[in-house]
Design an enzyme around this catalytic site. Structure first.
Site, short mmCIF file in Angstrom:
data_model
loop_
_atom_site.label_atom_id
_atom_site.label_comp_id
_atom_site.label_asym_id
_atom_site.label_seq_id
_atom_site.Cartn_x
_atom_site.Cartn_y
_atom_site.Cartn_z
N CYS A 1 0.96 -0.98 -0.05
CA CYS A 1 0.27 -0.12 0.01
C CYS A 1 0.84 1.15 0.03
O CYS A 1 1.71 1.28 0.85
CB CYS A 1 -0.68 -0.02 1.35
SG CYS A 1 -1.93 1.23 1.29
N HIS B 1 -10.29 1.28 1.20
CA HIS B 1 -9.84 2.57 1.59
C HIS B 1 -10.75 3.37 1.93
O HIS B 1 -10.86 4.18 2.75
CB HIS B 1 -8.80 3.15 0.60
CG HIS B 1 -7.40 2.88 0.73
ND1 HIS B 1 -6.64 3.19 1.85
CD2 HIS B 1 -6.30 2.07 0.01
CE1 HIS B 1 -5.36 2.62 1.80
NE2 HIS B 1 -5.41 2.09 0.58
N HIS C 1 -8.95 -3.54 -2.71
CA HIS C 1 -7.92 -2.75 -1.68
C HIS C 1 -8.57 -1.31 -1.76
O HIS C 1 -8.63 -0.71 -0.66
CB HIS C 1 -6.67 -2.85 -2.46
CG HIS C 1 -5.73 -2.07 -1.68
ND1 HIS C 1 -4.76 -2.88 -0.82
CD2 HIS C 1 -5.26 -0.74 -1.47
CE1 HIS C 1 -3.91 -1.80 -0.20
NE2 HIS C 1 -4.09 -0.68 -0.62
N GLU C 2 -8.77 -0.70 -2.96
CA GLU C 2 -9.15 0.81 -3.03
C GLU C 2 -10.90 1.00 -2.42
O GLU C 2 -10.96 1.84 -1.76
CB GLU C 2 -9.48 1.11 -4.46
CG GLU C 2 -7.90 1.19 -5.17
CD GLU C 2 -6.78 1.72 -4.29
OE1 GLU C 2 -6.79 2.81 -3.78
OE2 GLU C 2 -5.67 1.25 -4.35
#
Length: 184
Positions: free
Chosen positions: A89, A135, A131-132
């Protein structure tokens, strides 16, 4: 617009769920341009708005020649098949740990015209999409690690020179594990 600096682990914006984008004017256009400019750096697979200090629901991606963005993304579908692999990351630079993700993922959202967008991916792209969106939900990949790996990861974070601004920031290239180019 411009490439924006990346926010590092420890900043509250990274663990705060984002607000949906409801206005599609010039400010949103500027945010998307900044996200696309920032993800254009080598080693960047994805950049969420939180990673540039903005608490709004948008991210950009740059994976294996596919470049784009999604506003107000949501995970629409995840495969039952999983992939295990090293994940990194940009907000936790120079570190990577094995993270289990779905092998395939589908994200839905909208574009700058508030028109529906669907992005599907397998392998690295699926990892990036998950992953995004994490976030934007205030979740870091470190939160998805098994207990023992998370303990090791947190020890490494606390020892990193960039943690809590104790030292110099990571190199401009922000080296990441080869298995994942930093979907942020």
């Amino acid at each position: 617009m411009s490439k924006r600096p990346i926010v590092y682990f420890g900043d509250p914006v990274l663990v705060t769920p984002t607000a949906p984008i409801t206005s599609f004017g010039r400010h949103t256009e500027a945010l998307i341009r900044d996200l696309l400019d920032t993800v254009d750096d080598p080693g960047h697979a994805g950049v969420a708005a939180t990673q540039i200090g903005v608490g709004l629901r948008a991210f950009s991606y740059n994976v294996e020649g596919r470049v784009g963005y999604v506003i107000n993304p949501e995970i629409a579908e995840l495969s039952d098949e999983v992939q295990d692999g090293e994940e990194g990351c940009l907000s936790v630079p120079e570190l990577g740990f094995p993270t289990r993700r779905a092998l395939r993922a589908t994200v839905t959202g909208v574009d700058l015209r508030n028109e529906p967008v669907t992005v599907r991916g397998e392998g690295l792209m699926a990892r990036c999409l998950q992953h995004e969106v994490d976030h934007l939900d205030g979740v870091l990949y470190l939160d998805r690690l098994d207990r023992d790996t998370r303990r090791t990861a947190m020890r490494a974070v606390r020892q990193a020179p960039w943690f809590l601004n104790r030292g110099t920031p990571p190199p401009a290239a922000q080296r990441l594990p080869s298995g994942f180019g930093g979907a942020s």
